[in-house]
Design a protein around this motif. Structure first.
Motif, PDB file in Angstrom:
ATOM      1  N   GLY A  17       0.811  -1.208   0.000  1.00  5.33           N
ATOM      2  CA  GLY A  17       0.000   0.000   0.000  1.00  5.33           C
ATOM      3  C   GLY A  17       0.842   1.255   0.000  1.00  5.33           C
ATOM      4  N   ALA A  18       0.567   2.148  -0.956  1.00  5.44           N
ATOM      5  CA  ALA A  18       1.364   3.369  -1.105  1.00  5.44           C
ATOM      6  C   ALA A  18       0.585   4.611  -0.723  1.00  5.44           C
ATOM      7  CB  ALA A  18       1.870   3.489  -2.545  1.00  5.44           C
ATOM      8  N   GLY A  19      -0.227   4.506   0.326  1.00  3.58           N
ATOM      9  CA  GLY A  19      -0.818   5.701   0.906  1.00  3.58           C
ATOM     10  C   GLY A  19       0.182   6.374   1.823  1.00  3.58           C
ATOM     11  N   ASN A  20      -0.276   7.371   2.563  1.00  3.85           N
ATOM     12  CA  ASN A  20       0.617   8.082   3.476  1.00  3.85           C
ATOM     13  C   ASN A  20       1.237   7.141   4.495  1.00  3.85           C
ATOM     14  OD1 ASN A  20       1.684  10.530   4.916  1.00  3.85           O
ATOM     15  ND2 ASN A  20       0.233   9.849   6.466  1.00  3.85           N
ATOM     16  N   ALA A  21       0.443   6.234   5.073  1.00  2.16           N
ATOM     17  CA  ALA A  21       0.970   5.310   6.080  1.00  2.16           C
ATOM     18  C   ALA A  21       2.045   4.413   5.496  1.00  2.16           C
ATOM     19  CB  ALA A  21      -0.167   4.477   6.672  1.00  2.16           C
ATOM     20  N   GLY A  22       1.794   3.876   4.298  1.00  4.10           N
ATOM     21  CA  GLY A  22       2.758   2.974   3.682  1.00  4.10           C
ATOM     22  C   GLY A  22       4.059   3.666   3.320  1.00  4.10           C
ATOM     23  N   LEU A  23       3.963   4.870   2.781  1.00  2.00           N
ATOM     24  CA  LEU A  23       5.185   5.583   2.412  1.00  2.00           C
ATOM     25  C   LEU A  23       5.949   6.055   3.640  1.00  2.00           C
ATOM     26  CD1 LEU A  23       3.830   7.529  -0.666  1.00  2.00           C
ATOM     27  CD2 LEU A  23       5.450   5.625  -0.684  1.00  2.00           C
ATOM     28  N   CYS A  24       5.243   6.445   4.703  1.00  4.87           N
ATOM     29  CA  CYS A  24       5.944   6.764   5.945  1.00  4.87           C
ATOM     30  C   CYS A  24       6.677   5.534   6.462  1.00  4.87           C
ATOM     31  CB  CYS A  24       4.961   7.274   6.997  1.00  4.87           C
ATOM     32  SG  CYS A  24       4.432   8.991   6.764  1.00  4.87           S
ATOM     33  N   ALA A  25       6.052   4.362   6.332  1.00  2.88           N
ATOM     34  CA  ALA A  25       6.720   3.128   6.738  1.00  2.88           C
ATOM     35  C   ALA A  25       7.966   2.872   5.893  1.00  2.88           C
ATOM     36  CB  ALA A  25       5.755   1.949   6.632  1.00  2.88           C
ATOM     37  N   GLY A  26       7.853   3.065   4.595  1.00  2.50           N
ATOM     38  CA  GLY A  26       8.999   2.855   3.719  1.00  2.50           C
ATOM     39  C   GLY A  26      10.135   3.816   4.009  1.00  2.50           C
ATOM     40  N   ILE A  27       9.810   5.083   4.224  1.00  2.00           N
ATOM     41  CA  ILE A  27      10.831   6.081   4.547  1.00  2.00           C
ATOM     42  C   ILE A  27      11.518   5.730   5.863  1.00  2.00           C
ATOM     43  CG2 ILE A  27      11.151   8.503   5.219  1.00  2.00           C
ATOM     44  CD1 ILE A  27       8.839   9.143   3.215  1.00  2.00           C
ATOM     45  N   ALA A  28      10.722   5.385   6.875  1.00  2.00           N
ATOM     46  CA  ALA A  28      11.297   5.064   8.181  1.00  2.00           C
ATOM     47  C   ALA A  28      12.172   3.814   8.115  1.00  2.00           C
ATOM     48  CB  ALA A  28      10.179   4.871   9.205  1.00  2.00           C
ATOM     49  N   ALA A  29      11.767   2.817   7.318  1.00  2.00           N
ATOM     50  CA  ALA A  29      12.562   1.600   7.192  1.00  2.00           C
ATOM     51  C   ALA A  29      13.926   1.902   6.591  1.00  2.00           C
ATOM     52  CB  ALA A  29      11.815   0.575   6.342  1.00  2.00           C
ATOM     53  N   LEU A  30      13.953   2.745   5.574  1.00  2.00           N
ATOM     54  CA  LEU A  30      15.228   3.115   4.957  1.00  2.00           C
ATOM     55  C   LEU A  30      16.077   3.946   5.913  1.00  2.00           C
ATOM     56  CD1 LEU A  30      13.742   3.887   1.467  1.00  2.00           C
ATOM     57  CD2 LEU A  30      15.487   2.145   1.906  1.00  2.00           C
ATOM     58  N   GLN A  31      15.459   4.826   6.648  1.00  2.00           N
ATOM     59  CA  GLN A  31      16.198   5.620   7.621  1.00  2.00           C
ATOM     60  C   GLN A  31      16.764   4.755   8.741  1.00  2.00           C
ATOM     61  OE1 GLN A  31      13.297   8.582   8.796  1.00  2.00           O
ATOM     62  NE2 GLN A  31      14.089  10.078   7.327  1.00  2.00           N
ATOM     63  N   ALA A  32      16.085   3.652   9.047  1.00  2.00           N
ATOM     64  CA  ALA A  32      16.533   2.757  10.113  1.00  2.00           C
ATOM     65  C   ALA A  32      17.594   1.772   9.648  1.00  2.00           C
ATOM     66  CB  ALA A  32      15.343   2.005  10.701  1.00  2.00           C
TER      67      ALA A  32
END
Length: 480
Positions: A17-32
């Motif tokens: 899912g590429a809504g706001n929640a999904g993209l925030c998850a993707g960004i945070a995963a890369l930052q982590a």
């Protein structure tokens, strides 16, 4: 490995899912520290964005005016006092009070409290990767004073840009139809489109509810919801939610209720990303300034029972229960002449301006005797009369369904529970999460909860994926 016809693509973290929640998850995963992160999106690229692209409000706690100024686009930073109009702030306690006042009793209060406590920090995190806010145009009483600059469409454009800048990949036209856990504790995803099959060390579900599935709407919400118009996108069929339940995930929330809004009767069968302005032009949230009746001329809702951003969902739900599934908002000239109504009202081709209540009732097929009696009862004993100055504006409205409430049970770290305990490597964020709403919905909480839990899910998923391969997760990115 090469994603050929029968090859399995492997990723540390996969987000559905590429809504706001999904993209925030993707960004945070890369930052982590995760290095291979993919988002799977059912929609084609030109229709990406999900329901998030159709909204513009995030409700968050704040105390200091300089903080609000830091969120604004440059052109508005000097207008903070004007924008806030003397508002002293919005505490966690006020936020929780507003949420629980309308949400109903069957909610996960601990989860809601954890979201509220992290709202300010999450807004700061989003600001730091490029999100900006702007003054709300024509605010109604109780509205959040600032909205996302460019609305949900720009929110999503910035989210996609940041995710891809960090090295994430998005697969479009890739609807997940199911998934299973392998013997090694990873997740094998199946679906239609170029991404499948795909293997994930950690899986984040951010694929919304079952709002676009007429069969599931009828099953869970009732027969009258089968043919309801969607205020959201048509891609949220609920397959990932069903797959998680089949895997043993615990459910939460009220599966018989949904987020709805009063909308102009020209609402199409569904909305699409890129139609944010059309969506907001069809919103009919000014009802506290007037009177709402059904086809029989009866009031079925207390219009002034609270700010519209706390009660509009309840009105939407009740409209769906009325004869013909239609209602009518009526305003007198005091309201219209003062310019108190949003532009969509006055420009609505279905609205009528009439010299008397009886004429309006006749033209729109409303029981005139009942209507005039209801207005008289409303006025009896009240100092302020809401309908006493002709001409009158009659605005027909219908219910638009945005998302369903029933979903998965998660911890504050966005871990999906199964049998009361976290399921290893499985996370969820966005409205696929249950337990946040039972009856009503306080405006702006959906995007906020999605961002908070999306950030937590991505961080947790990255740490799980890295440690499962014997590595060390990056420190300093804990969303909890």
């Amino acid at each position: 490995m090469d994603n050929g016809k029968n090859a399995v693509a492997e990723r540390q973290v996969v987000v559905v899912g590429a809504g706001n929640a999904g993209l925030c998850a993707g960004i945070a995963a890369l930052q982590a520290g995760a290095t291979t992160v993919s988002v799977l999106e059912a929609a084609p690229r030109n229709l990406r964005g999900g329901n998030s692209s159709l909204t513009r409000t995030m409700r968050f706690s704040w105390q200091e005016r300089p903080f609000i100024a830091s969120l604004l686009r440059e052109a508005d930073k000097g207008r903070v006092e004007e924008i806030l109009a003397g508002r002293p702030g919005y505490t966690d306690e006020q936020y929780l009070g507003d949420w629980l006042a309308v949400s109903g009793d069957q909610v996960d209060v601990a989860l809601i409290e954890s979201i509220i406590r992290r709202s300010t920090d999450t807004i700061t995190w989003m600001r730091d990767f490029g999100q900006r806010w702007a003054p709300r145009p024509t605010p109604l009483p109780g509205d959040v004073p600032i909205v996302l600059d460019g609305g949900g469409q720009s929110l999503q454009d910035r989210n996609f840009a940041r995710f891809e800048q960090l090295g994430g990949t998005v697969f479009y036209d890739s609807a997940v139809t199911g998934f299973e856990r392998t013997d090694g504790g990873r997740y094998l995803l199946h679906g239609s489109g170029p991404a499948f099959p795909m293997l994930a060390d950690a899986l984040v579900l951010a694929s919304a509810g079952f709002e676009a599935n007429d069969r599931l709407r009828e099953r869970h919400l009732g027969e009258q919801w089968r043919d309801v118009k969607l205020r959201g996108v048509p891609f949220n069929e609920g397959a990932p939610l069903a797959a998680a339940v089949d895997l043993g995930a615990d459910t939460a929330g009220n599966w018989e209720k949904c987020h709805t809004t009063p909308q102009g009767i020209n609402l199409p069968d569904h909305m699409l990303p890129g139609q944010m302005h059309k969506s907001h032009g069809l919103a009919r949230y000014a009802y506290p300034l007037g009177v709402v009746v059904n086809r029989e001329g009866r009031r079925f809702f207390d219009e002034s029972g609270g700010y519209s951003n706390l009660t509009y969902v309840t009105l939407g739900q009740k409209i769906q229960e009325q004869p013909g599934r239609i209602a009518f908002q009526i305003f007198d000239d005091k309201v219209v002449s003062a310019g108190s109504l949003p532009k969509g009202y006055v420009g609505d081709p279905a609205s009528v301006s009439v010299s008397s209540l009886e004429e309006g009732a006749r033209r729109l097929g409303i029981d005139a005797a009942n209507l005039t009696a209801e207005v008289q009862r409303l006025h009896d004993g009240q100092a302020e009369k809401r309908l006493d100055t002709p001409p009158y504006l009659f605005v027909p409205v219908v219910c638009g369904l945005t998302f369903t409430y029933g979903g998965l049970s998660v911890t504050p770290d966005a871990e999906v529970r199964g049998g009361g305990e976290p399921i290893s490597g499985l996370y969820a964020a966005g409205v696929i999460v249950g337990g946040l709403y039972d009856q009503g919905y306080p405006g702006g909480t959906g995007l906020m909860a999605g961002a908070v839990l999306g950030r937590a899910a991505g961080t947790s998923a990255a740490r799980h994926a890295i440690r499962s391969r014997g590595g060390e997760a990056r420190v300093g990115t804990n969303a909890g």
